[in-house]
Motif scaffolding. Structure first.
Motif, mmCIF file in Angstrom:
data_model
loop_
_atom_site.group_PDB
_atom_site.id
_atom_site.type_symbol
_atom_site.label_atom_id
_atom_site.label_comp_id
_atom_site.label_asym_id
_atom_site.label_seq_id
_atom_site.Cartn_x
_atom_site.Cartn_y
_atom_site.Cartn_z
ATOM 1 N N SER A 335 -54.125 -11.710 61.779
ATOM 2 C CA SER A 335 -54.021 -11.366 60.361
ATOM 3 C C SER A 335 -53.488 -12.591 59.622
ATOM 4 N N ILE A 336 -54.020 -12.818 58.417
ATOM 5 C CA ILE A 336 -53.718 -14.077 57.713
ATOM 6 C C ILE A 336 -53.373 -13.792 56.257
ATOM 7 N N GLY A 337 -52.323 -14.465 55.785
ATOM 8 C CA GLY A 337 -51.938 -14.412 54.372
ATOM 9 C C GLY A 337 -52.001 -15.802 53.768
ATOM 10 N N ILE A 338 -52.461 -15.920 52.537
ATOM 11 C CA ILE A 338 -52.655 -17.206 51.876
ATOM 12 C C ILE A 338 -52.008 -17.171 50.494
ATOM 13 N N ALA A 339 -51.331 -18.284 50.135
ATOM 14 C CA ALA A 339 -50.749 -18.395 48.793
ATOM 15 C C ALA A 339 -50.801 -19.847 48.334
ATOM 16 N N LYS A 340 -50.986 -20.021 47.019
ATOM 17 C CA LYS A 340 -51.019 -21.366 46.437
ATOM 18 C C LYS A 340 -49.616 -21.794 46.018
ATOM 19 N N TYR A 341 -49.421 -23.107 45.998
ATOM 20 C CA TYR A 341 -48.137 -23.671 45.569
ATOM 21 C C TYR A 341 -48.342 -24.394 44.244
ATOM 22 N N SER A 342 -47.382 -24.243 43.356
ATOM 23 C CA SER A 342 -47.393 -25.001 42.104
ATOM 24 C C SER A 342 -46.090 -25.788 42.005
#
Length: 374
Positions: A335-342
């Protein structure tokens, strides 16, 4: 990684050489300017003491204007060489060193009635020792001695100069100066030898320190970065004030506890090792790490979201295709979770957002979820 770090150290040495090269050039400029003022002072003293055996205009042209113009020309050419982007740094070092020899040749030829100027040729040799290059120092030393010999044996710019062939004292001074320059060059070679030994020892210590530092950041089981390596990567990300973009991925192996309990920890470890290899083989330029237990992560730099999702799907496929003994009835999925960084985001917020996306994926299992602000 070791080769890259070694190149970084070499680049640092090149930067130091470049700083010294600029100082080397400025020293040449300083010598030319200093010589001009000394020539002016000596000219005035000789004028008031009636030591000038020729007319003032001829004296000015022969002993002031011509040497200064020639040396100024050398300085200008040297400056053009240093500014050129087509010439390698090593070539610039050679040209600057030999230009300094030429400047000394001009000064000595114009004023070689002063025997103290014999040792002006030691300066170009001395300034090459910082580069730690035997060949450079040897060429500069030989050029200096040849320049001295040509000026003393075959050039008579000053008509008042005593011929070396008919003056035993001058011949003795000349031979002594040659021997002194030879001895001085030998001493410079010894200095270079010990300087290079010191640099090698320093580099070895630095490489050992780097190896130890890297070892502390590597997970012993999977061979990818551990949480220490992850913290360092996050710190670098936070300190990056450029236009680079980052995407963080967290991965959890589904049903790993069941696999461990039913097939044993040896099989479980084998599964983790295989998954570590899959992470290393996917996502060029990305940083994979083991977050803890069966949780992993990847920090992507300058990837677009679609490409990150594509890499994650390939990781799922590769993991599902591996063979582990006695795994019947236990499908290998992640299972995979993805998030962007600012740039305005705290690193802890990035981890929390990714963890939230992973949690949603773990409910369904074998799913990729992208975090979206609510």
């Amino acid at each position: 990684m070791m080769e890259e770090y070694y190149k970084e150290i070499e680049n640092e040495y090149k930067k130091i050489d470049l700083k010294w090269l600029n100082l080397h050039y400025k020293t040449s400029v300083g010598v030319v300017i200093f010589a001009f003022f000394v020539e002016c002072v000596i000219g005035i003293l000789m004028y008031y003491t009636d030591e000038i055996s020729t007319t003032i205009p001829i004296y000015l042209v022969k002993f002031l204007i011509v040497p200064c113009v020639f040396n100024l020309f050398c300085i200008i050419i040297n400056n053009q060489v240093l500014q050129s982007k087509l010439i390698k740094q090593e070539s610039k070092i050679y040209i600057t060193s030999l230009t300094y020899v030429l400047i000394c040749f001009v000064l000595f030829t114009a004023h070689n009635t002063f025997t103290a100027l014999y040792f002006i040729f030691a300066l170009p040799i001395l300034l090459t020792t910082i580069y730690g290059n035997y060949r450079l120092t040897t060429i500069t030393a030989v050029s200096s001695m040849l320049a001295l010999a040509v000026s003393e044996l075959f050039t008579k710019w000053d008509v008042d100069k005593e011929s070396i062939w008919g003056d035993g004292i001058r011949m003795g001074n000349f031979l002594i100066s040659i021997f002194v320059l030879i001895a001085f060059s030998a001493v410079c070679m010894v200095v270079i030898h010990f300087e290079r030994e010191k640099n090698v020892a320093s580099m070895q210590k630095e490489m050992e320190r780097y190896k130890l530092q890297k070892k502390l950041q590597i997970d012993e089981l999977t061979g990818i970065y551990n949480r220490i390596g992850f913290r360092n990567a996050i710190r670098d990300m936070e300190e990056d004030d450029s236009d680079n973009t980052y995407i963080f991925v967290m991965i959890d192996i589904d049903n790993f506890k069941i696999l461990n309990d039913t097939l044993g920890h040896v099989t479980g470890d084998h599964c983790l090792i295989k998954f570590g290899e899959i992470l290393k083989n996917n996502g060029e330029g990305a940083i994979p790490f083991r977050y803890g237990g069966d949780e992993f992560g990847i920090l992507f730099k300058n990837y677009i979201l679609e490409d990150v999702v594509g890499v994650c799907k390939k990781i799922q496929r590769d993991f599902a295709s591996i063979r582990i003994d006695k795994r019947e009835g236990l499908p290998l999925t992640v299972s995979i979770g993805i998030a962007k960084y600012s740039n305005s985001m705290a690193p802890s917020a990035l981890i929390i957002n990714t963890d939230k996306a992973l949690y949603e994926s773990k409910i369904v299992k074998n799913t990729i979820t992208i975090f979206k602000e609510s």
